[in-house]
Structures are given as structure tokens and as C-alpha cells.
Design a protein around this motif. Structure first.
Motif, PDB file in Angstrom:
ATOM      1  N   ARG A  93       1.043  -1.280  -0.085  1.00  0.00           N
ATOM      2  CA  ARG A  93      -0.521   0.027  -0.069  1.00  0.00           C
ATOM      3  C   ARG A  93       0.729   1.225  -0.143  1.00  0.00           C
ATOM      4  O   ARG A  93       0.230   2.688  -0.259  1.00  0.00           O
ATOM      5  N   ASN A  94       2.580   0.810   0.191  1.00  0.00           N
ATOM      6  CA  ASN A  94       2.985   2.427  -0.077  1.00  0.00           C
ATOM      7  C   ASN A  94       3.405   2.859  -1.057  1.00  0.00           C
ATOM      8  O   ASN A  94       4.620   3.303  -1.361  1.00  0.00           O
ATOM      9  N   VAL A  95       3.174   1.591  -2.427  1.00  0.00           N
ATOM     10  CA  VAL A  95       3.550   2.102  -3.323  1.00  0.00           C
ATOM     11  C   VAL A  95       2.864   3.630  -4.183  1.00  0.00           C
ATOM     12  O   VAL A  95       4.530   4.394  -4.649  1.00  0.00           O
ATOM     13  N   VAL A  96       1.675   4.109  -4.211  1.00  0.00           N
ATOM     14  CA  VAL A  96       1.777   5.612  -4.260  1.00  0.00           C
ATOM     15  C   VAL A  96       2.673   6.465  -3.422  1.00  0.00           C
ATOM     16  O   VAL A  96       2.751   7.575  -4.433  1.00  0.00           O
ATOM     17  N   THR A  97       2.412   6.049  -2.336  1.00  0.00           N
ATOM     18  CA  THR A  97       2.915   7.224  -1.696  1.00  0.00           C
ATOM     19  C   THR A  97       4.449   7.192  -2.225  1.00  0.00           C
ATOM     20  O   THR A  97       5.301   8.132  -2.697  1.00  0.00           O
ATOM     21  N   ALA A  98       4.739   5.806  -2.464  1.00  0.00           N
ATOM     22  CA  ALA A  98       6.999   6.598  -2.889  1.00  0.00           C
ATOM     23  C   ALA A  98       6.511   6.968  -4.138  1.00  0.00           C
ATOM     24  O   ALA A  98       7.848   7.888  -4.486  1.00  0.00           O
ATOM     25  N   LEU A  99       5.788   6.664  -5.323  1.00  0.00           N
ATOM     26  CA  LEU A  99       5.604   7.158  -6.941  1.00  0.00           C
ATOM     27  C   LEU A  99       5.766   8.890  -6.144  1.00  0.00           C
ATOM     28  O   LEU A  99       6.211   9.664  -7.014  1.00  0.00           O
ATOM     29  N   CYS A 100       4.520   9.437  -5.242  1.00  0.00           N
ATOM     30  CA  CYS A 100       4.101  10.328  -5.167  1.00  0.00           C
ATOM     31  C   CYS A 100       5.630  11.737  -4.689  1.00  0.00           C
ATOM     32  O   CYS A 100       6.699  12.213  -4.878  1.00  0.00           O
ATOM     33  N   ALA A 101       6.865  10.697  -3.872  1.00  0.00           N
ATOM     34  CA  ALA A 101       8.075  11.160  -3.385  1.00  0.00           C
ATOM     35  C   ALA A 101       8.740  11.394  -4.476  1.00  0.00           C
ATOM     36  O   ALA A 101       9.411  11.803  -4.563  1.00  0.00           O
ATOM     37  N   ALA A 102       9.064  10.039  -5.363  1.00  0.00           N
ATOM     38  CA  ALA A 102       9.799  10.329  -6.775  1.00  0.00           C
ATOM     39  C   ALA A 102       9.067  11.634  -7.262  1.00  0.00           C
ATOM     40  O   ALA A 102      10.750  11.859  -8.195  1.00  0.00           O
ATOM     41  N   ALA A 103       8.327  11.178  -7.147  1.00  0.00           N
ATOM     42  CA  ALA A 103       8.080  12.954  -8.439  1.00  0.00           C
ATOM     43  C   ALA A 103       7.629  14.089  -7.660  1.00  0.00           C
ATOM     44  O   ALA A 103       7.888  15.129  -8.515  1.00  0.00           O
ATOM     45  N   GLY A 104       8.312  14.375  -6.050  1.00  0.00           N
ATOM     46  CA  GLY A 104       8.800  15.388  -5.682  1.00  0.00           C
ATOM     47  C   GLY A 104       7.010  15.923  -5.264  1.00  0.00           C
ATOM     48  O   GLY A 104       7.436  17.781  -5.800  1.00  0.00           O
ATOM     49  N   LEU A 105       5.866  15.141  -5.086  1.00  0.00           N
ATOM     50  CA  LEU A 105       4.735  16.130  -4.910  1.00  0.00           C
ATOM     51  C   LEU A 105       4.410  15.592  -3.812  1.00  0.00           C
ATOM     52  O   LEU A 105       3.886  14.535  -2.980  1.00  0.00           O
ATOM     53  N   SER A 106       3.387  16.458  -3.090  1.00  0.00           N
ATOM     54  CA  SER A 106       2.697  16.406  -1.614  1.00  0.00           C
ATOM     55  C   SER A 106       1.452  15.582  -2.202  1.00  0.00           C
ATOM     56  O   SER A 106       1.115  15.760  -3.624  1.00  0.00           O
ATOM     57  N   TYR A 107       0.479  15.207  -1.614  1.00  0.00           N
ATOM     58  CA  TYR A 107      -0.452  13.808  -2.118  1.00  0.00           C
ATOM     59  C   TYR A 107      -1.923  15.431  -2.400  1.00  0.00           C
ATOM     60  O   TYR A 107      -2.367  15.160  -3.359  1.00  0.00           O
TER      61      TYR A 107
END
Length: 414
Positions: free
Chosen positions: A127-141
Motif C-alpha cells: 500500500r506504500n507504492v503510490v506514496t513512494a511514487l509521489c515522493a519520487a515525483a516530488g509531489l505532496s499528495y
């Protein structure tokens, strides 16, 4: 409050024989008995400002109110220096596991060939995959949700996702990482993570780009100098503080609620929901007017004390700098009149001591201003309010010295 009671109180606080000398004493910021009962003092000064027989005394009382607020409404909790909800911070090992799970589901077993199908499969198991992708793109949710136009996304990153939601999210993340984003002005660059953006600007030869760069950092790590660069452009903990800003208000509110429980004061903890609005309506308040311009009150309406004929609301407002205090104060100052019931306010953060805005709150709240340092005094005052027949001494009553008549700012501005 009567003028004679107000004048007697400031004379008692300062130990002066005349009201003129008492105001001068306070205006010169000379020592007074500690601990000080700030709400009673402010209520007395407001009465003198309104009812004094001379314009000089009225003007002096107004100036003293500003001085007292700057000196006494001082919060020790600085959200820029203290952290809450550390248990909610995703650990490095969790990011590593999420990225590894994603890489394992690609054709090449690397992030260089990441696809939507891999994201869907990996998110199902981690369940942390989307969180990791957001961080990789430098985007807050919050930023991510603002960019997703064609599909609604869950309010919680770790909830179950639908395939169309993941598709919309991956399109945004992929565009950022691969550089397929544009700026609205030729003078600007589209916001991307520093490790992706700076190499493009510097045009460093031989550097990986896009997902290849992400894979390189996943496998070989990130140089310390890149971490320092990220801190310089993004500041340390800024995203966590922003996402957990409400935790500061919640922590102060929890402390107040515990103090009220200890004193057997009946109260309701409020939230921005239908149940709280209905409760406020039942006690004669006007929640619709309080929220007619949106949910931002300049502070959070946190607690409602209701017992018999007594109804009193408490708001909590956080300002880490003077600019925030100025914006919040303008809205917060109208809360008592819009809500239609007596209110107190707890002011948290160093910003409140930096602005005259704080003194401007003294009148609408009739001096009932506290900080997280004096929230115990607020609980004592609310206890005294709902148990008027008991002999309750107001906290900080100058070592027990009492003015000629009892001064109770929680009773409202007369």
C-alpha cells in the motif's frame, strides 16, 4: 464590568494607589505579581478604555492593552522547531520495499521500464507504492490530487485504489519524472524533483534521465551532496509539517479536554461536521454564519462547554510567523460575533507575539486569550463558570489578592 471594578483590579495587580499610576506602571512594563491573570487584566483594561472619564485615560488603556498582549500572549510552541506525529512518517525501509515491489513487476525487473500494469500489481501487494511514487515525483499528495483532473482519488494514500485512479496518478507522476511537463512562462521552469531538474539545466553529459535515473538511485543510492541540495531547496521536514499542521491544534485541544475531564466540566469536542453544527445550533449558536465564508476560521473551533444556561466555545489558532497571525487574526476576530455565543481563544506559535493583531483580538474575545502555557488557567476559568456556587479562585490571582469586586471575563462584555 463596572468601571470602578476594573480600576480596582488594575490597582491591585500593580500595587498602585491610583488608576493613573497603575496604567503608567503597566505601560512602562514594570514588574507585577506573578502569575498574572491575563483575561481579567485585559477585561479590566478594555472597560477602562471604554468607560474612563478622560480621553487620556482611555488612550493610555488602549496602549497598555497592546503592550500587555505583546509581553504576555507568548506561546512556547513553535511548529517550525517541534515535530508531531513522527510515528506516521514512512521509514526509509518502507520506501525501499515499495520501490523494490514495483521494480519486481516490470519486464526488466528495474524501474527503468515501469508501467501502469506494474504499478497496479505492486500497489495491490504494498500500500506504500503510490506514496513512494509521489515522493519520487516530488509531489505532496495535495499537489497530486490537484493535478488529477479526470478521476477522483482516495483521500488516504494507503487506501485501496481503483485501476482508473492509479492510471490518472501514474500519468501525472510519469510526466514529471520524464520531463513532459511545461511551465506557463518562458522565464520559469516546471517544478520537478531537484535530481531531475538540475541535471537538465546544467546539461551534464552522461547523466541518466527519467526513470533510468530513478533506477540508478534505487540500486546505487543517492550521494550525500544531493541530499543536502534537496534540503536547501525544500527545507527539512517542511512537507511533514505541512501535512500535520492540524496535529498542533489537536494536541492543544487534547490537553484542554484532559484538564476539563479532571475538573468534571461538561464539554463537547467539536469538528467540522454535521454533528458539531447540529450541536452548536441546539445551544443557540449560529454555525452557518461562523462558516459562511468557508471552513477557515483563522483557527479551529475546538471545544464547546455547555451546562445549564452556560454556553462557551473555545477556538485554537496556530501562527508560526507574523504573516500567518495577521491573516488568521482578521478572520478569527469576527468569530464570537458570527457564532453568537461567548468564546475564548488559545493562541499557539511565535507569530502571535509579533503583531498588534493579537491585541486587536482582546476586544472581540473580551480578554479571554490564552496560550498552550496557560491552558490550565482556561480550564480553571471554565470550571468556575459552570460551578458558580462553589468557591473557586481564578488561576493567577496575584497571590490571592482580590479586588473590591470579583472580575470574571468569562461572563461576557457588559
Amino acid at each position: 464590568m463596572e468601571l470602578q471594578d476594573a480600576e480596582a483590579y488594575v490597582r491591585t495587580v500593580t500595587g498602585r494607589r491610583s488608576t493613573k499610576d497603575a496604567l503608567a506602571w503597566l505601560g512602562e512594563e514594570r514588574a507585577v505579581s506573578r502569575p498574572i491573570d491575563l483575561p481579567n487584566l485585559l477585561a479590566s483594561l478594555l472597560t477602562i478604555e471604554d468607560q474612563a472619564l478622560t480621553a487620556d485615560a482611555q488612550g493610555q488603556a488602549g496602549r497598555v492593552i497592546r503592550q500587555v498582549c505583546r509581553a504576555e500572549v507568548v506561546s512556547g510552541l513553535d511548529p517550525s522547531q517541534e515535530l508531531l506525529a513522527l510515528d506516521e512518517v514512512l521509514r526509509p525501509a518502507q520506501y525501499r520495499a515499495a520501490l523494490d515491489a514495483l521494480a519486481a513487476r516490470t519486464a526488466t525487473r528495474t524501474l527503468a521500464s515501469v508501467t501502469l500494469a506494474a504499478v497496479i500489481a505492486a500497489q495491490e501487494d504494498d500500500r506504500n507504492v503510490v506514496t513512494a511514487l509521489c515522493a519520487a515525483a516530488g509531489l505532496s499528495y495535495r499537489d497530486l490530487r490537484a493535478r488529477v483532473h479526470d478521476a477522483s482519488v482516495p483521500t488516504d494514500l494507503r487506501r485501496k485504489w481503483k485501476n482508473d485512479q492509479l492510471k490518472a496518478v501514474f500519468e501525472v507522476v510519469d510526466a514529471v519524472i520524464t520531463g513532459r511537463v511545461t511551465a506557463s512562462s518562458p522565464a520559469a521552469e516546471p517544478a520537478r524533483p531537484v535530481e531531475h531538474l538540475l541535471p537538465d539545466i546544467d546539461d551534464e553529459p552522461g547523466r541518466q534521465r527519467g526513470w533510468e535515473l530513478v533506477e540508478q538511485m534505487r540500486v546505487h543510492g543517492v550521494p550525500y551532496e544531493l541530499l543536502l541540495t534537496q534540503r536547501a531547496v525544500g527545507s527539512a521536514w517542511v512537507a511533514h509539517r505541512s501535512s500535520k499542521a492540524k496535529h498542533v491544534q489537536a494536541a492543544v485541544t487534547t490537553t484542554l479536554c484532559k484538564l476539563l475531564d479532571e475538573r468534571s466540566v461538561p464539554y463537547h469536542r467539536l469538528a467540522m461536521n454535521a454533528a458539531s453544527r447540529e450541536l452548536l445550533t441546539q445551544v443557540g449558536a449560529n454555525p452557518a454564519a461562523a462558516a459562511k465564508d468557508g471552513r477557515n476560521e483563522g483557527g479551529q473551533l475546538a471545544v464547546l462547554v455547555h451546562a445549564g444556561t452556560v454556553t462557551h466555545a473555545v477556538a485554537v489558532s496556530v501562527a508560526r510567523d507574523g504573516g500567518t497571525a495577521r491573516k488568521s487574526g482578521a478572520r478569527l476576530g469576527t468569530l464570537p460575533s458570527r457564532l453568537g455565543i461567548p468564546c475564548s481563544v488559545v493562541l499557539v506559535g511565535p507569530g502571535w507575539a509579533e503583531r498588534n493583531t493579537t491585541a486587536e483580538l482582546a476586544r472581540p474575545f473580551y480578554g479571554r486569550m490564552y496560550t498552550e502555557r496557560t491552558v490550565t488557567a482556561l480550564a480553571d476559568a471554565l470550571h468556575a463558570l459552570v460551578t458558580p456556587d462553589e468557591s473557586v479562585t481564578s488561576a493567577g490571582q496575584n497571590g490571592g489578592a482580590q479586588p473590591a469586586a470579583s472580575v470574571d471575563p468569562l461572563e461576557g462584555h457588559s
